[in-house]
Design a protein around this motif. Structure first.
Motif, mmCIF file in Angstrom:
data_model
loop_
_atom_site.group_PDB
_atom_site.id
_atom_site.type_symbol
_atom_site.label_atom_id
_atom_site.label_comp_id
_atom_site.label_asym_id
_atom_site.label_seq_id
_atom_site.Cartn_x
_atom_site.Cartn_y
_atom_site.Cartn_z
ATOM 1 N N LYS A 189 29.591 41.173 60.522
ATOM 2 C CA LYS A 189 29.784 41.239 59.078
ATOM 3 C C LYS A 189 31.211 41.698 58.828
ATOM 4 C CE LYS A 189 28.157 44.233 55.338
ATOM 5 N NZ LYS A 189 27.092 45.212 55.001
ATOM 6 N N VAL A 190 31.883 41.008 57.972
ATOM 7 C CA VAL A 190 33.267 41.360 57.640
ATOM 8 C C VAL A 190 33.413 41.373 56.137
ATOM 9 C CG1 VAL A 190 35.691 40.751 57.919
ATOM 10 C CG2 VAL A 190 34.095 40.273 59.753
ATOM 11 N N GLU A 191 34.010 42.415 55.646
ATOM 12 C CA GLU A 191 34.202 42.508 54.206
ATOM 13 C C GLU A 191 35.685 42.562 53.868
ATOM 14 O OE1 GLU A 191 30.157 44.768 52.666
ATOM 15 O OE2 GLU A 191 31.969 45.910 53.092
ATOM 16 N N TYR A 192 36.069 41.813 52.859
ATOM 17 C CA TYR A 192 37.456 41.791 52.400
ATOM 18 C C TYR A 192 37.542 42.443 51.028
ATOM 19 C CZ TYR A 192 38.119 38.386 56.114
ATOM 20 O OH TYR A 192 38.160 37.761 57.342
ATOM 21 N N SER A 193 38.532 43.297 50.893
ATOM 22 C CA SER A 193 38.713 43.952 49.597
ATOM 23 C C SER A 193 40.202 44.134 49.322
ATOM 24 C CB SER A 193 38.018 45.319 49.614
ATOM 25 O OG SER A 193 38.512 46.085 50.691
ATOM 26 N N LEU A 194 40.530 44.337 48.072
ATOM 27 C CA LEU A 194 41.922 44.555 47.707
ATOM 28 C C LEU A 194 42.346 45.964 48.105
ATOM 29 C CD1 LEU A 194 42.019 42.928 44.159
ATOM 30 C CD2 LEU A 194 42.819 41.977 46.326
ATOM 31 N N THR A 195 43.547 46.064 48.622
ATOM 32 C CA THR A 195 44.098 47.389 48.890
ATOM 33 C C THR A 195 44.672 47.947 47.594
ATOM 34 O OG1 THR A 195 46.272 46.493 49.360
ATOM 35 C CG2 THR A 195 44.750 46.689 51.207
ATOM 36 N N GLU A 196 45.050 49.191 47.661
ATOM 37 C CA GLU A 196 45.680 49.805 46.495
ATOM 38 C C GLU A 196 46.950 49.037 46.142
ATOM 39 O OE1 GLU A 196 47.074 54.332 45.367
ATOM 40 O OE2 GLU A 196 45.717 54.007 47.064
ATOM 41 N N PHE A 197 47.686 48.664 47.181
ATOM 42 C CA PHE A 197 48.895 47.872 46.972
ATOM 43 C C PHE A 197 48.560 46.522 46.334
ATOM 44 C CE2 PHE A 197 52.098 44.903 48.942
ATOM 45 C CZ PHE A 197 53.120 45.239 48.071
ATOM 46 N N GLY A 198 47.511 45.900 46.846
ATOM 47 C CA GLY A 198 47.097 44.621 46.285
ATOM 48 C C GLY A 198 46.780 44.714 44.800
ATOM 49 N N ARG A 199 46.216 45.844 44.430
ATOM 50 C CA ARG A 199 45.849 46.030 43.008
ATOM 51 C C ARG A 199 47.054 45.945 42.083
ATOM 52 N NH1 ARG A 199 40.492 45.451 41.652
ATOM 53 N NH2 ARG A 199 39.243 46.158 43.427
ATOM 54 N N THR A 200 48.245 46.203 42.630
ATOM 55 C CA THR A 200 49.435 46.127 41.767
ATOM 56 C C THR A 200 49.699 44.696 41.307
ATOM 57 O OG1 THR A 200 50.963 45.843 43.641
ATOM 58 C CG2 THR A 200 50.482 48.090 42.948
ATOM 59 N N LEU A 201 49.069 43.749 41.986
ATOM 60 C CA LEU A 201 49.227 42.358 41.566
ATOM 61 C C LEU A 201 48.172 41.943 40.552
ATOM 62 C CD1 LEU A 201 50.083 40.509 44.897
ATOM 63 C CD2 LEU A 201 51.374 40.380 42.781
ATOM 64 N N GLU A 202 47.199 42.822 40.361
ATOM 65 C CA GLU A 202 46.060 42.452 39.525
ATOM 66 C C GLU A 202 46.443 41.979 38.119
ATOM 67 O OE1 GLU A 202 42.776 45.175 39.937
ATOM 68 O OE2 GLU A 202 41.982 44.604 37.983
ATOM 69 N N PRO A 203 47.312 42.697 37.424
ATOM 70 C CA PRO A 203 47.660 42.229 36.073
ATOM 71 C C PRO A 203 48.236 40.824 36.065
ATOM 72 C CG PRO A 203 49.038 44.095 36.763
ATOM 73 C CD PRO A 203 47.932 43.990 37.735
ATOM 74 N N ILE A 204 49.040 40.519 37.072
ATOM 75 C CA ILE A 204 49.627 39.182 37.127
ATOM 76 C C ILE A 204 48.540 38.131 37.300
ATOM 77 C CG2 ILE A 204 51.140 37.669 38.440
ATOM 78 C CD1 ILE A 204 52.898 40.015 39.065
ATOM 79 N N VAL A 205 47.646 38.381 38.240
ATOM 80 C CA VAL A 205 46.591 37.400 38.500
ATOM 81 C C VAL A 205 45.684 37.248 37.284
ATOM 82 C CG1 VAL A 205 44.611 36.862 39.945
ATOM 83 C CG2 VAL A 205 46.663 37.815 40.980
ATOM 84 N N LEU A 206 45.394 38.355 36.637
ATOM 85 C CA LEU A 206 44.551 38.268 35.449
ATOM 86 C C LEU A 206 45.232 37.462 34.349
ATOM 87 C CD1 LEU A 206 42.954 41.831 35.302
ATOM 88 C CD2 LEU A 206 41.835 39.650 35.789
ATOM 89 N N GLN A 207 46.521 37.671 34.214
ATOM 90 C CA GLN A 207 47.242 36.877 33.218
ATOM 91 C C GLN A 207 47.236 35.402 33.566
ATOM 92 O OE1 GLN A 207 50.941 37.649 31.171
ATOM 93 N NE2 GLN A 207 50.936 39.699 32.021
ATOM 94 N N MET A 208 47.343 35.120 34.856
ATOM 95 C CA MET A 208 47.304 33.718 35.270
ATOM 96 C C MET A 208 45.943 33.124 34.942
ATOM 97 S SD MET A 208 49.551 33.315 38.712
ATOM 98 C CE MET A 208 48.441 34.179 39.794
ATOM 99 N N LYS A 209 44.903 33.904 35.139
ATOM 100 C CA LYS A 209 43.574 33.411 34.808
ATOM 101 C C LYS A 209 43.460 33.109 33.313
ATOM 102 C CE LYS A 209 38.821 34.806 34.021
ATOM 103 N NZ LYS A 209 38.580 33.491 33.475
ATOM 104 N N GLU A 210 43.941 34.024 32.506
ATOM 105 C CA GLU A 210 43.860 33.810 31.056
ATOM 106 C C GLU A 210 44.639 32.581 30.630
ATOM 107 O OE1 GLU A 210 44.772 37.210 28.623
ATOM 108 O OE2 GLU A 210 43.641 38.529 29.974
ATOM 109 N N TRP A 211 45.823 32.455 31.186
ATOM 110 C CA TRP A 211 46.642 31.307 30.821
ATOM 111 C C TRP A 211 45.946 30.012 31.234
ATOM 112 C CZ3 TRP A 211 49.181 26.998 32.480
ATOM 113 C CH2 TRP A 211 50.189 26.489 31.646
ATOM 114 N N GLY A 212 45.389 30.024 32.427
ATOM 115 C CA GLY A 212 44.689 28.841 32.901
ATOM 116 C C GLY A 212 43.500 28.501 32.016
ATOM 117 N N ASP A 213 42.728 29.502 31.666
ATOM 118 C CA ASP A 213 41.588 29.276 30.782
ATOM 119 C C ASP A 213 42.029 28.663 29.464
ATOM 120 O OD1 ASP A 213 39.365 29.965 32.223
ATOM 121 O OD2 ASP A 213 39.504 32.104 31.737
ATOM 122 N N ALA A 214 43.115 29.214 28.939
ATOM 123 C CA ALA A 214 43.551 28.797 27.612
ATOM 124 C C ALA A 214 44.168 27.401 27.599
ATOM 125 C CB ALA A 214 44.553 29.819 27.062
#
Lengths: 125, 125
Positions: B81-106
DNA sequence: CTGCATCCTGTGGGATACTG
DNA sequence: CAGTATCCCACAGGATGCAG
Protein backbone atom coordinates in the motif's frame (compact mmCIF):
# COMPACT_ATOMS: atom_id res chain seq x y z
CA UNK A 1 0.20 20.41 -26.22
CA UNK A 2 -0.84 20.37 -29.81
CA UNK A 3 -4.46 19.61 -30.11
CA UNK A 4 -5.25 19.35 -33.79
CA UNK A 5 -5.30 15.59 -33.69
CA UNK A 6 -6.95 15.56 -30.34
CA UNK A 7 -10.43 16.91 -30.71
CA UNK A 8 -11.71 15.63 -27.41
CA UNK A 9 -8.79 15.93 -25.06
CA UNK A 10 -9.07 15.57 -21.34
CA UNK A 11 -11.78 12.97 -21.41
CA UNK A 12 -11.96 13.19 -17.66
CA UNK A 13 -12.72 16.84 -18.14
CA UNK A 14 -10.28 18.02 -15.53
CA UNK A 15 -10.38 21.80 -15.52
CA UNK A 16 -6.86 22.04 -14.16
CA UNK A 17 -5.52 20.10 -17.09
CA UNK A 18 -7.57 22.23 -19.39
CA UNK A 19 -6.01 25.43 -18.13
CA UNK A 20 -2.60 23.87 -18.43
CA UNK A 21 -3.40 22.98 -22.00
CA UNK A 22 -3.98 26.65 -22.69
CA UNK A 23 -1.06 28.20 -20.84
CA UNK A 24 1.19 25.21 -20.12
CA UNK A 25 2.87 24.97 -23.49
CA UNK A 26 6.62 24.95 -23.51
CA UNK A 27 6.98 28.67 -24.09
CA UNK A 28 3.53 30.03 -23.53
CA UNK A 29 4.16 31.04 -19.97
CA UNK A 30 7.10 33.25 -20.70
CA UNK A 31 5.47 34.71 -23.80
CA UNK A 32 2.35 35.49 -21.86
CA UNK A 33 4.26 37.02 -19.03
CA UNK A 34 6.14 39.41 -21.22
CA UNK A 35 2.95 40.59 -22.87
CA UNK A 36 1.49 41.64 -19.54
CA UNK A 37 3.26 44.97 -19.66
CA UNK A 38 2.31 45.71 -23.22
CA UNK A 39 2.43 44.55 -26.82
CA UNK A 40 5.50 42.85 -28.15
CA UNK A 41 6.91 42.33 -31.60
CA UNK A 42 8.15 39.08 -33.02
CA UNK A 43 11.82 39.83 -32.63
CA UNK A 44 11.38 41.24 -29.17
CA UNK A 45 10.36 37.79 -28.05
CA UNK A 46 13.44 36.37 -29.69
CA UNK A 47 15.60 38.73 -27.71
CA UNK A 48 13.82 37.90 -24.48
CA UNK A 49 14.27 34.19 -24.93
CA UNK A 50 17.15 33.60 -27.31
CA UNK A 51 16.83 29.85 -27.14
CA UNK A 52 13.40 29.70 -28.71
CA UNK A 53 13.44 28.90 -32.40
CA UNK A 54 11.46 30.87 -34.95
CA UNK A 55 9.34 27.88 -35.63
CA UNK A 56 8.37 27.34 -32.02
CA UNK A 57 7.78 31.02 -31.47
CA UNK A 58 5.35 31.10 -34.36
CA UNK A 59 3.61 27.92 -33.30
CA UNK A 60 3.15 28.90 -29.69
CA UNK A 61 1.92 32.38 -30.58
CA UNK A 62 -0.54 30.89 -33.03
CA UNK A 63 -1.95 28.53 -30.44
CA UNK A 64 -2.39 31.39 -28.03
CA UNK A 65 -4.06 33.33 -30.78
CA UNK A 66 -6.33 30.42 -31.69
CA UNK A 67 -7.46 30.22 -28.08
CA UNK A 68 -8.24 33.92 -28.06
CA UNK A 69 -5.56 34.70 -25.51
CA UNK A 70 -3.50 37.01 -27.67
CA UNK A 71 -4.29 39.42 -30.45
CA UNK A 72 -2.13 39.57 -33.53
CA UNK A 73 -1.95 42.93 -35.21
CA UNK A 74 -0.36 42.95 -38.65
CA UNK A 75 0.89 46.17 -40.18
CA UNK A 76 1.02 45.84 -43.92
CA UNK A 77 4.11 47.82 -44.63
CA UNK A 78 7.69 47.29 -45.63
CA UNK A 79 9.39 46.08 -43.61
CA UNK A 80 6.47 44.22 -42.08
CA UNK A 81 5.62 44.66 -38.48
CA UNK A 82 3.50 42.45 -36.26
CA UNK A 83 2.48 43.17 -32.72
CA UNK A 84 1.20 40.68 -30.21
CA UNK A 85 -0.86 41.69 -27.23
CA UNK A 86 -3.09 40.10 -24.66
CA UNK A 87 -6.80 40.14 -25.35
CA UNK A 88 -9.32 41.00 -22.70
CA UNK A 89 -9.97 37.31 -22.39
CA UNK A 90 -6.28 36.62 -22.07
CA UNK A 91 -6.10 39.08 -19.21
CA UNK A 92 -8.29 36.75 -17.16
CA UNK A 93 -5.28 34.47 -16.95
CA UNK A 94 -3.04 37.25 -15.70
CA UNK A 95 -3.44 36.58 -11.96
CA UNK A 96 -2.53 32.95 -12.47
CA UNK A 97 0.58 33.74 -14.47
CA UNK A 98 1.64 36.39 -11.99
CA UNK A 99 1.28 33.92 -9.17
CA UNK A 100 3.35 31.43 -11.08
CA UNK A 101 6.03 34.06 -11.50
CA UNK A 102 6.05 34.82 -7.80
CA UNK A 103 6.20 31.17 -6.87
CA UNK A 104 9.03 30.60 -9.30
CA UNK A 105 10.97 33.56 -7.98
CA UNK A 106 10.53 32.42 -4.42
CA UNK A 107 11.36 28.77 -4.91
CA UNK A 108 13.62 28.30 -7.87
CA UNK A 109 16.86 28.54 -6.05
CA UNK A 110 15.95 25.98 -3.41
CA UNK A 111 14.48 23.62 -5.94
CA UNK A 112 17.39 23.75 -8.32
CA UNK A 113 19.71 22.95 -5.46
CA UNK A 114 17.54 19.98 -4.59
CA UNK A 115 17.51 18.80 -8.16
CA UNK A 116 21.22 18.93 -8.76
CA UNK A 117 21.60 17.19 -5.44
CA UNK A 118 19.52 14.21 -6.48
CA UNK A 119 21.40 14.19 -9.74
CA UNK A 120 24.63 13.76 -7.83
CA UNK A 121 23.24 10.85 -5.90
CA UNK A 122 22.18 9.14 -9.08
CA UNK A 123 25.61 9.52 -10.57
CA UNK A 124 27.31 8.14 -7.49
CA UNK A 125 25.60 4.80 -7.91
CA UNK B 1 9.33 18.28 -18.92
CA UNK B 2 11.93 15.74 -18.12
CA UNK B 3 14.98 17.35 -16.71
CA UNK B 4 17.54 14.62 -16.23
CA UNK B 5 19.42 15.59 -19.34
CA UNK B 6 18.81 19.23 -18.78
CA UNK B 7 20.69 20.33 -15.73
CA UNK B 8 20.43 24.02 -16.48
CA UNK B 9 17.04 24.43 -18.05
CA UNK B 10 15.45 27.79 -18.58
CA UNK B 11 18.64 29.59 -19.33
CA UNK B 12 16.71 32.83 -19.42
CA UNK B 13 15.68 32.02 -15.89
CA UNK B 14 12.04 32.79 -16.40
CA UNK B 15 10.28 32.06 -13.14
CA UNK B 16 7.00 31.42 -14.91
CA UNK B 17 8.55 28.67 -16.97
CA UNK B 18 10.14 27.28 -13.87
CA UNK B 19 6.82 26.93 -12.09
CA UNK B 20 5.36 25.34 -15.19
CA UNK B 21 8.21 22.88 -15.19
CA UNK B 22 7.20 21.82 -11.69
CA UNK B 23 3.44 21.64 -12.09
CA UNK B 24 2.93 21.79 -15.84
CA UNK B 25 3.64 18.17 -16.66
CA UNK B 26 1.05 16.32 -18.64
CA UNK B 27 -0.70 14.84 -15.61
CA UNK B 28 0.76 16.73 -12.69
CA UNK B 29 -2.05 19.22 -12.49
CA UNK B 30 -4.79 16.68 -12.10
CA UNK B 31 -2.74 14.56 -9.73
CA UNK B 32 -1.96 17.56 -7.59
CA UNK B 33 -5.53 18.71 -7.57
CA UNK B 34 -6.85 15.42 -6.31
CA UNK B 35 -4.35 15.34 -3.49
CA UNK B 36 -5.59 18.64 -2.16
CA UNK B 37 -8.39 16.98 -0.26
CA UNK B 38 -6.21 14.27 1.19
CA UNK B 39 -3.84 11.43 0.49
CA UNK B 40 -4.46 9.16 -2.45
CA UNK B 41 -3.36 5.64 -3.32
CA UNK B 42 -1.87 4.54 -6.59
CA UNK B 43 -5.00 2.90 -7.90
CA UNK B 44 -7.20 5.75 -6.79
CA UNK B 45 -5.40 7.92 -9.29
CA UNK B 46 -5.98 5.34 -11.97
CA UNK B 47 -9.70 5.45 -11.28
CA UNK B 48 -9.75 9.23 -11.32
CA UNK B 49 -8.01 9.41 -14.67
CA UNK B 50 -8.50 6.10 -16.46
CA UNK B 51 -6.54 7.19 -19.48
CA UNK B 52 -3.23 7.57 -17.66
CA UNK B 53 -0.92 4.60 -18.02
CA UNK B 54 0.83 2.99 -15.07
CA UNK B 55 4.12 4.09 -16.47
CA UNK B 56 3.16 7.73 -16.74
CA UNK B 57 1.48 7.73 -13.37
CA UNK B 58 4.66 6.44 -11.77
CA UNK B 59 6.87 8.87 -13.64
CA UNK B 60 4.79 11.94 -12.90
CA UNK B 61 4.44 11.06 -9.23
CA UNK B 62 8.17 10.49 -8.97
CA UNK B 63 8.94 13.88 -10.45
CA UNK B 64 6.57 15.55 -8.03
CA UNK B 65 8.23 13.62 -5.25
CA UNK B 66 11.71 14.58 -6.46
CA UNK B 67 10.69 18.23 -6.35
CA UNK B 68 9.44 17.84 -2.82
CA UNK B 69 5.85 18.53 -3.80
CA UNK B 70 4.42 15.20 -2.72
CA UNK B 71 5.26 12.74 0.01
CA UNK B 72 5.30 9.03 -0.73
CA UNK B 73 4.40 6.81 2.19
CA UNK B 74 5.08 3.11 1.69
CA UNK B 75 3.45 0.52 3.91
CA UNK B 76 5.46 -2.66 3.88
CA UNK B 77 2.68 -5.18 4.02
CA UNK B 78 0.90 -7.67 1.80
CA UNK B 79 -0.72 -6.49 -0.30
CA UNK B 80 1.46 -3.41 -0.50
CA UNK B 81 0.00 0.00 0.00
CA UNK B 82 1.40 3.37 -0.96
CA UNK B 83 -0.11 6.70 -0.16
CA UNK B 84 0.69 9.99 -1.84
CA UNK B 85 0.06 13.30 -0.18
CA UNK B 86 1.06 16.92 -0.59
CA UNK B 87 3.98 18.13 1.45
CA UNK B 88 3.91 21.41 3.25
CA UNK B 89 6.02 22.79 0.43
CA UNK B 90 3.61 21.39 -2.12
CA UNK B 91 0.77 23.21 -0.40
CA UNK B 92 2.37 26.50 -1.41
CA UNK B 93 1.27 25.69 -4.94
CA UNK B 94 -2.29 25.07 -3.88
CA UNK B 95 -3.66 28.55 -4.60
CA UNK B 96 -2.24 28.45 -8.10
CA UNK B 97 -3.74 25.06 -8.86
CA UNK B 98 -7.07 26.08 -7.42
CA UNK B 99 -7.10 29.16 -9.57
CA UNK B 100 -6.31 27.05 -12.59
CA UNK B 101 -9.24 24.84 -11.75
CA UNK B 102 -11.58 27.80 -11.47
CA UNK B 103 -10.39 29.28 -14.70
CA UNK B 104 -10.80 25.96 -16.45
CA UNK B 105 -14.30 25.51 -15.09
CA UNK B 106 -15.28 28.98 -16.16
CA UNK B 107 -13.82 28.92 -19.64
CA UNK B 108 -13.61 25.41 -20.93
CA UNK B 109 -16.97 25.34 -22.61
CA UNK B 110 -16.43 28.53 -24.54
CA UNK B 111 -12.93 27.59 -25.55
CA UNK B 112 -13.78 24.13 -26.73
CA UNK B 113 -16.50 25.59 -28.88
CA UNK B 114 -14.01 28.01 -30.35
CA UNK B 115 -11.54 25.23 -30.98
CA UNK B 116 -13.89 22.88 -32.77
CA UNK B 117 -15.03 25.87 -34.74
CA UNK B 118 -11.59 26.63 -36.07
CA UNK B 119 -11.18 22.95 -36.79
CA UNK B 120 -14.25 23.06 -38.99
CA UNK B 121 -12.89 26.01 -40.92
CA UNK B 122 -9.64 24.21 -41.52
CA UNK B 123 -11.42 21.17 -42.87
CA UNK B 124 -13.57 23.23 -45.19
CA UNK B 125 -10.55 24.44 -47.09
C1' DC C 1 11.14 41.82 -40.54
C1' DT C 2 8.10 38.12 -39.99
C1' DG C 3 7.21 34.46 -41.09
C1' DC C 4 6.11 29.37 -43.79
C1' DA C 5 7.97 24.70 -45.81
C1' DT C 6 10.76 20.96 -45.46
C1' DC C 7 13.58 17.70 -43.53
C1' DC C 8 15.29 15.13 -39.64
C1' DT C 9 16.23 13.64 -34.98
C1' DG C 10 15.30 12.77 -30.00
C1' DT C 11 12.22 11.46 -26.89
C1' DG C 12 7.70 11.51 -24.59
C1' DG C 13 4.77 8.35 -23.80
C1' DG C 14 1.69 4.03 -25.12
C1' DA C 15 1.31 -1.24 -25.02
C1' DT C 16 2.58 -5.24 -23.05
C1' DA C 17 4.68 -8.47 -19.97
C1' DC C 18 6.80 -9.49 -15.67
C1' DT C 19 7.74 -9.01 -10.15
C1' DG C 20 8.11 -8.19 -4.87
C1' DC D 1 -1.41 -3.68 -5.04
C1' DA D 2 2.04 -1.04 -6.83
C1' DG D 3 5.05 -0.94 -9.35
C1' DT D 4 9.59 -2.20 -13.03
C1' DA D 5 11.37 -3.52 -17.69
C1' DT D 6 11.23 -3.47 -22.75
C1' DC D 7 9.96 -2.39 -26.97
C1' DC D 8 8.55 0.94 -30.24
C1' DC D 9 6.85 4.83 -32.87
C1' DA D 10 4.35 9.15 -33.40
C1' DC D 11 5.20 13.57 -32.82
C1' DA D 12 7.46 17.66 -30.60
C1' DG D 13 10.67 20.49 -31.79
C1' DG D 14 15.56 21.89 -33.93
C1' DA D 15 18.10 23.35 -38.32
C1' DT D 16 18.01 25.20 -42.56
C1' DG D 17 16.32 27.50 -46.62
C1' DC D 18 12.91 30.26 -49.04
C1' DA D 19 9.27 34.16 -49.48
C1' DG D 20 6.13 38.35 -49.09
Amino acid sequence: MSRKNNIYPNKEGCPVEFTLDVIGGKWKGILFYHMIDGKKRFNEFRKICPSITQRMLTLQLRELEADGIVHREVYHQVPPKVEYSLTEFGRTLEPIVLQMKEWGDANREALEARRSNSLLKEQQK
